[in-house]
Structures are given as C-alpha cells and as structure tokens.
Design a protein around this motif. Structure first.
Motif, PDB file in Angstrom:
ATOM      1  N   ALA A  15      -7.620   1.502   1.389  1.00  0.00           N
ATOM      2  CA  ALA A  15      -6.373   2.198   0.743  1.00  0.00           C
ATOM      3  C   ALA A  15      -5.255   1.621   1.841  1.00  0.00           C
ATOM      4  N   THR A  16      -5.546   0.873   2.854  1.00  0.00           N
ATOM      5  CA  THR A  16      -4.536   0.669   4.072  1.00  0.00           C
ATOM      6  C   THR A  16      -3.475  -0.532   3.508  1.00  0.00           C
ATOM      7  N   ARG A  44      -1.159  -2.791   1.188  1.00  0.00           N
ATOM      8  CA  ARG A  44      -0.257  -2.797   0.065  1.00  0.00           C
ATOM      9  C   ARG A  44       0.658  -4.194   0.114  1.00  0.00           C
ATOM     10  N   GLU A  58       5.913  -2.206  -5.231  1.00  0.00           N
ATOM     11  CA  GLU A  58       4.948  -1.839  -4.168  1.00  0.00           C
ATOM     12  C   GLU A  58       3.530  -1.596  -4.944  1.00  0.00           C
ATOM     13  N   ARG A  59       2.388  -2.275  -4.539  1.00  0.00           N
ATOM     14  CA  ARG A  59       1.264  -1.934  -5.265  1.00  0.00           C
ATOM     15  C   ARG A  59      -0.083  -2.245  -4.331  1.00  0.00           C
ATOM     16  N   GLN A  60      -1.103  -1.478  -4.524  1.00  0.00           N
ATOM     17  CA  GLN A  60      -2.309  -1.590  -3.585  1.00  0.00           C
ATOM     18  C   GLN A  60      -2.693  -3.112  -3.702  1.00  0.00           C
ATOM     19  N   LYS A  61      -3.373  -3.545  -2.688  1.00  0.00           N
ATOM     20  CA  LYS A  61      -3.794  -5.006  -2.726  1.00  0.00           C
ATOM     21  C   LYS A  61      -5.255  -4.975  -3.353  1.00  0.00           C
ATOM     22  N   THR A  93      -7.211   1.980  -5.491  1.00  0.00           N
ATOM     23  CA  THR A  93      -7.151   2.773  -4.453  1.00  0.00           C
ATOM     24  C   THR A  93      -5.557   3.279  -4.038  1.00  0.00           C
ATOM     25  N   GLY A  94      -4.705   3.179  -5.034  1.00  0.00           N
ATOM     26  CA  GLY A  94      -3.295   3.944  -4.656  1.00  0.00           C
ATOM     27  C   GLY A  94      -2.495   3.643  -5.967  1.00  0.00           C
TER      28      GLY A  94
END
Length: 250
Positions: A65-66, A68, A83-86, A90-91
């Motif tokens: 989750a680290t 983004r 913004e979105r999670q890579k 996970t987010g």
C-alpha cells in the motif's frame, strides 16, 4: 495547447516506516506478555510464532500500500490532480481539481532523500508530488517530463498568469523534519543499533554457528545505523535551515 503534466510514483515512506515500527513494537510487546503470563512451553511457542506471522502479513500489506501514482496537470483555470495505487486493490483513488484562486501555498519539501512539492488550499487540503527515483511511470515520457522544481515554477507562473494572487515557491518542512518524524527516525535508529549490536555479537562467536557468506550481515545490519544516522542529521539540518529562513527579522 500542450498542458504541462508531471507523473511519478509517490513513495509514502512515513506511512510505511511508522507502521512497520508499530508492528515490530507490538510483536515484541505481545511476546513479552506471553513470556510473563504463559507457562506452558507449547502455548508460548504458538503465541510467538503467531505474533511473528501476523507481523509478516502486516509488513507485506503495508509495503503493497506504500506506492501510489500521482499525476498533476496544469490547466487554464487550475490544477488537475489524480492519484491511484500502483498495485490495484491496495487503496482508493483520489481525484481533485484545484482552482488557481484556491491555492494558498506552494512549497518545496525534502522528504528524507526525496524532493517533493506541496500545495495547500485555502480550505486546508494538502496535495504532494514527488520527484521520480529513476524514470517516469511511462517510459515514453522520459524526454518530456520536466524537472520537479521547473514544474513547480511553471505552476507558480500559471497562477500569476490566471490573475490569481501570486503564490511563490517557498521552502517548507516535511513529516521527517517535524517532531513526529524525527521521533520515528530516532526510534528506528535505536532499533538499528540493537540489530547491529546483536549481529556483531553473533559474528564474534556469540550466537552464529557459521560465518555469513559474502558479508551480507555486515553490509546490511552493521551499516544500517550509519545510514539512519545520516538521515537524522540531514533532517535536522533541513529543519534548522528552513526555520532560520522563515524566522522574522528583529
């Protein structure tokens, strides 16, 4: 008209390091309580192994989750932020459009070893963009992605060109230059010293039945306190410099 865009992977190290420290401290706390209150050896072993397993699962979840992906685009009337999670699932994604007139501050930060720019809106929302560690998220943009400071200057110029109140790029403090971040670095420093001490004791014949091949223990554990110490020195130096620059003249 080409719209200036900046896209990079934001590494939320403050979230990761603080959470990992709490997980490790929680594990040691649970093991200490188990040793005090559980007398049966088998039950004690199950608690210890269970605590270690939960911490490992938690560490994997935190690391996933680290990262983004952040994308800022300067448009005619404001700044579009995505913004979105890579790693999917996970987010949650985050999207916003910030009008130039709503931007109250534009700051240049130093988050550990990473360069970051930050905008603060008049209603208190904060958005940050990090300099890529190596190449852009999309390799085809490698030649067109501007320097982070150049992008911040372009944003400041766009605000002024739109007729909004001028917002110059100023120097600011990140999480790692404030009390909570400095405390986290100090806690990690103590942990790294304990790990280095335990490794050195083992290398000198106190606990390892073999000598590590390739010097991996020396390279990782013994050198860790020096790296954390340099980060602490860098964060304190940045804090002093920014506070001195912002201190009003007598």
């Amino acid at each position: 008209m080409n719209q200036p865009t900046y896209e990079s992977v934001f590494r939320r190290k403050e979230f990761a390091i603080v959470t990992l420290l709490l997980l490790v401290l929680g594990m040691f706390g649970a093991i200490a309580l188990a040793v005090i209150f559980i007398e049966d050896g088998n039950d004690l072993l199950q608690v210890i192994l269970g605590s270690i397993g939960l911490v490992l699962v938690g560490m994997i979840a935190v690391l996933l989750a680290t990262f983004r992906i952040y994308r800022w685009t300067i448009e005619a009337a404001g700044l579009r932020i995505e913004e979105r999670q890579k790693i999917p699932l996970t987010g949650f994604p985050r999207r916003a459009f910030v009008a130039f007139a709503d931007i109250a501050a534009l700051r240049n930060l130093e988050s550990g070893f990473d360069g970051v720019i930050e905008i603060v809106t008049r209603d208190g929302n904060v958005y940050r963009l990090m300099r890529p560690s190596s190449v852009p998220v999309r390799a085809k943009e490698a030649e067109t992605l501007p320097d982070l400071q150049a992008f911040a200057a372009s944003l400041s110029q766009a605000i002024a060109a739109a007729g909004a109140s001028p917002v110059p790029v100023t120097e600011g403090l990140s999480f790692w230059n404030r009390g909570a971040g400095l405390s986290a670095i100090a806690g990690f420093m103590v942990l790294s010293i304990l790990l280095a001490g335990a490794t050195l004791w083992a290398l000198l014949g106190g606990g390892l039945p073999y000598r590590p091949r390739g010097g991996e223990a020396i390279a990782i554990f013994l050198a860790l306190p020096f790296g954390v110490g340099y980060l602490l020195h860098r964060s304190l130096k940045r804090r002093r410099r920014v506070l001195s620059a912002n201190r009003p003249l007598p």
